[in-house]
Design a protein around this motif. Structure first.
Motif, short mmCIF file in Angstrom:
data_model
loop_
_atom_site.label_atom_id
_atom_site.label_comp_id
_atom_site.label_asym_id
_atom_site.label_seq_id
_atom_site.Cartn_x
_atom_site.Cartn_y
_atom_site.Cartn_z
N LEU A 183 -99.36 6.58 2.94
CA LEU A 183 -100.41 6.20 3.87
C LEU A 183 -100.84 7.36 4.76
O LEU A 183 -101.92 7.33 5.35
CB LEU A 183 -99.95 5.01 4.72
N PHE A 184 -100.02 8.38 4.85
CA PHE A 184 -100.40 9.59 5.59
C PHE A 184 -101.63 10.23 4.95
O PHE A 184 -102.57 10.63 5.64
CB PHE A 184 -99.24 10.58 5.62
N ASP A 185 -101.64 10.36 3.62
CA ASP A 185 -102.79 10.95 2.92
C ASP A 185 -104.04 10.10 3.11
O ASP A 185 -105.14 10.62 3.35
CB ASP A 185 -102.50 11.08 1.42
N LEU A 186 -103.91 8.78 3.00
CA LEU A 186 -105.07 7.90 3.17
C LEU A 186 -105.62 7.99 4.60
O LEU A 186 -106.84 8.00 4.81
CB LEU A 186 -104.67 6.46 2.86
N ALA A 187 -104.72 8.09 5.57
CA ALA A 187 -105.16 8.20 6.96
C ALA A 187 -105.82 9.54 7.22
O ALA A 187 -106.82 9.62 7.94
CB ALA A 187 -103.96 8.00 7.89
N THR A 188 -105.28 10.60 6.65
CA THR A 188 -105.87 11.93 6.86
C THR A 188 -107.28 11.99 6.30
O THR A 188 -108.19 12.53 6.94
CB THR A 188 -104.99 13.00 6.19
N LEU A 189 -107.49 11.43 5.12
CA LEU A 189 -108.81 11.44 4.50
C LEU A 189 -109.84 10.68 5.34
O LEU A 189 -111.00 11.11 5.46
CB LEU A 189 -108.74 10.83 3.10
N THR A 190 -109.43 9.58 5.94
CA THR A 190 -110.38 8.71 6.64
C THR A 190 -110.40 8.92 8.15
O THR A 190 -111.13 8.22 8.86
CB THR A 190 -110.06 7.23 6.34
N LEU A 191 -109.63 9.88 8.66
CA LEU A 191 -109.62 10.17 10.09
C LEU A 191 -111.05 10.49 10.57
O LEU A 191 -111.71 11.38 10.05
CB LEU A 191 -108.72 11.37 10.37
N GLY A 192 -111.52 9.74 11.55
CA GLY A 192 -112.87 9.96 12.06
C GLY A 192 -113.97 9.39 11.19
O GLY A 192 -115.16 9.51 11.51
N HIS A 193 -113.59 8.78 10.07
CA HIS A 193 -114.57 8.17 9.16
C HIS A 193 -114.09 6.78 8.76
O HIS A 193 -114.01 6.43 7.58
CB HIS A 193 -114.78 9.05 7.92
N GLU A 194 -113.82 5.96 9.78
CA GLU A 194 -113.31 4.61 9.55
C GLU A 194 -114.26 3.78 8.71
O GLU A 194 -113.84 2.87 7.98
CB GLU A 194 -113.05 3.94 10.89
N GLU A 195 -115.55 4.12 8.76
CA GLU A 195 -116.53 3.35 7.99
C GLU A 195 -116.32 3.47 6.48
O GLU A 195 -116.84 2.65 5.72
CB GLU A 195 -117.96 3.80 8.36
#
Length: 249
Positions: A183-195
């Motif tokens: 989930l760290f990778d998924l969170a890093t990718l979507t940081l600041g782009h929650e949409e």
């Protein structure tokens, strides 16, 4: 004659582009070694290594354009974001590399101590309001739990994912790769782009604890503010780390 273009540079490392070649100079030889080995093992598109002579790694330029940039709307389609999620899943399903990851694989006690230390520094030095730090520290707690290690990229931010249309063409910057929390990778990718979180999760095709994703957004941002400031970056820019923290209020 080709010009030398500075892609990124700070006290720890620098990346230069000369024509179609990228030269990565890193003060930490271990990071370069990890990058070379991780790209050889990863079952996703990666740059070609041209040569490796410490402290420099030469790789080919990659096709396509970055998925986006932090603080700016992404020009990529929802399908491209879903393809990035699918690439993450493919990486996570691969055999584990024989070394621990960076922050994605950090010992929980050590990570907790680092987080608490950064929170104290942010408040003591008046960098961020105490209520903002306290609230995000509470949100971050959900990430501090046991996890099953997978092959993580460790720095899967959108500027490291290249696309051509809806296809992933390359994934770069593997120096933080290793065993870590998926989930760290998924969170890093979507940081600041929650949409685009829904697109990424759909592409990943697996159940995801969204509270843990949001916890990693808070945790990464709290840990990152001081480093960014000290290395010449601006976490207060619109859409960047401090705005991510404010969005949790």
């Amino acid at each position: 004659m080709n010009e030398v273009v500075v892609v990124v540079a700070h006290s720890e490392r620098a990346t230069l582009r000369v024509g179609d070649v990228f030269l990565k100079v890193d003060a930490d030889q271990a990071r370069i070694d990890v990058e070379v080995e991780a790209m050889a093992l990863a079952p996703v598109p990666t740059p070609q290594v041209l040569w490796h002579k410490p402290p420099v790694l030469a790789i080919t330029a990659v096709p396509g354009t970055a998925l986006g940039r932090l603080g700016e709307p992404s020009p990529a389609s929802p399908t491209a974001w879903a393809a990035a999620g699918a690439a993450i899943r493919k990486l996570h399903d691969a055999p584990l590399p024989p070394w621990p990851g960076g922050q994605a694989g950090q010992d929980l006690d050590e990570l907790t101590a680092d987080l608490d230390g950064e929170c104290e520094w942010l408040v003591t030095n008046g960098v961020l309001p105490a209520d903002l730090v306290t609230r995000n520290r509470q949100v971050a707690e959900a990430a501090l739990r046991p996890w099953t290690p997978v092959f993580t990229h460790g720095d899967f931010q959108i500027t490291h994912v290249f696309v051509d249309g809806d296809e992933i063409t390359d994934i770069i910057d593997w120096s933080e790769a290793g065993q870590g929390d998926a989930l760290f990778d998924l969170a890093t990718l979507t940081l600041g782009h929650e949409e685009h979180l829904g697109d990424v999760v759909a592409g990943c095709g697996t159940d995801v604890d969204l509270d843990v994703i949001r916890a990693w957004w808070a945790l990464r941002s709290l840990l990152g503010v001081r480093w960014l400031v000290e290395h010449g970056f601006d976490p207060f820019a619109p859409g960047c780390e401090v705005d991510v923290l404010r969005s949790r209020m």
